[in-house]
Scaffold this motif. Sequence first.
Motif, PDB file in Angstrom:
ATOM      1  N   GLU A  49       0.891  -1.157   0.000  1.00 54.60           N
ATOM      2  CA  GLU A  49       0.000   0.000   0.000  1.00 54.60           C
ATOM      3  C   GLU A  49       0.928   1.206   0.000  1.00 54.60           C
ATOM      4  OE1 GLU A  49      -3.681   0.250   2.553  1.00 54.60           O
ATOM      5  OE2 GLU A  49      -2.519  -1.279   3.614  1.00 54.60           O
ATOM      6  N   ARG A 103      -1.217   3.283  10.839  1.00 53.72           N
ATOM      7  CA  ARG A 103      -1.894   2.458   9.823  1.00 53.72           C
ATOM      8  C   ARG A 103      -1.539   0.988   9.973  1.00 53.72           C
ATOM      9  NH1 ARG A 103      -4.302   5.790   5.579  1.00 53.72           N
ATOM     10  NH2 ARG A 103      -3.466   7.907   5.716  1.00 53.72           N
ATOM     11  N   ARG A 107      -4.199  -2.119  10.601  1.00 54.42           N
ATOM     12  CA  ARG A 107      -4.281  -3.273   9.718  1.00 54.42           C
ATOM     13  C   ARG A 107      -3.982  -4.576  10.434  1.00 54.42           C
ATOM     14  NH1 ARG A 107      -4.166   1.149   7.309  1.00 54.42           N
ATOM     15  NH2 ARG A 107      -4.619   1.486   5.105  1.00 54.42           N
TER      16      ARG A 107
END
Length: 160
Positions: A49, A103, A107
């Motif tokens: 990502e 992040r 996740r």
Amino acid sequence: MSIRPATSHDRDAVWHILEPVFRAGETYAVDPAISRQDALAYWMGGDSEAFVFEDAGAVLGTYYLRPNHGGGGAHVCNCGYITATAAEGRGIARQIGEDSLRRARERGFRAMQFNFVVASNVGAVHLWKTLGFAAVGRLPNAFDHPARGMVDALIMYRQL
């Protein structure tokens, strides 16, 4: 200022940031002659990502987040970070580093590992240490620096 997921529309801006760093060959174990296509695939492709730091419409930094390994190691992530040369010294690296930690937790990752931090990149080593990373391994003479010759690389790790 915002940090957001990179889109296909950001490819030119991301390349503009990656190219001088990869061409210099001082901080990433990437072929300095890497093509634009291969560099963008490395940064934004596969299971990565990619994110961009944007200020007033200009992309000034980027990072990727991906699993470091699969299977029993899938809970550990890996990231790479680059700030635009013209924007260095403005705290962008810290902001994208902090964003990546948040992040990664969101996740479900439980740790972050940097596999190959060039030891002569003292700014990065210092930043990661201030963000809670420890150098858990040293690879002697693992990186052929274009100006300094053979330098060590560090494995840096932190629990999330």
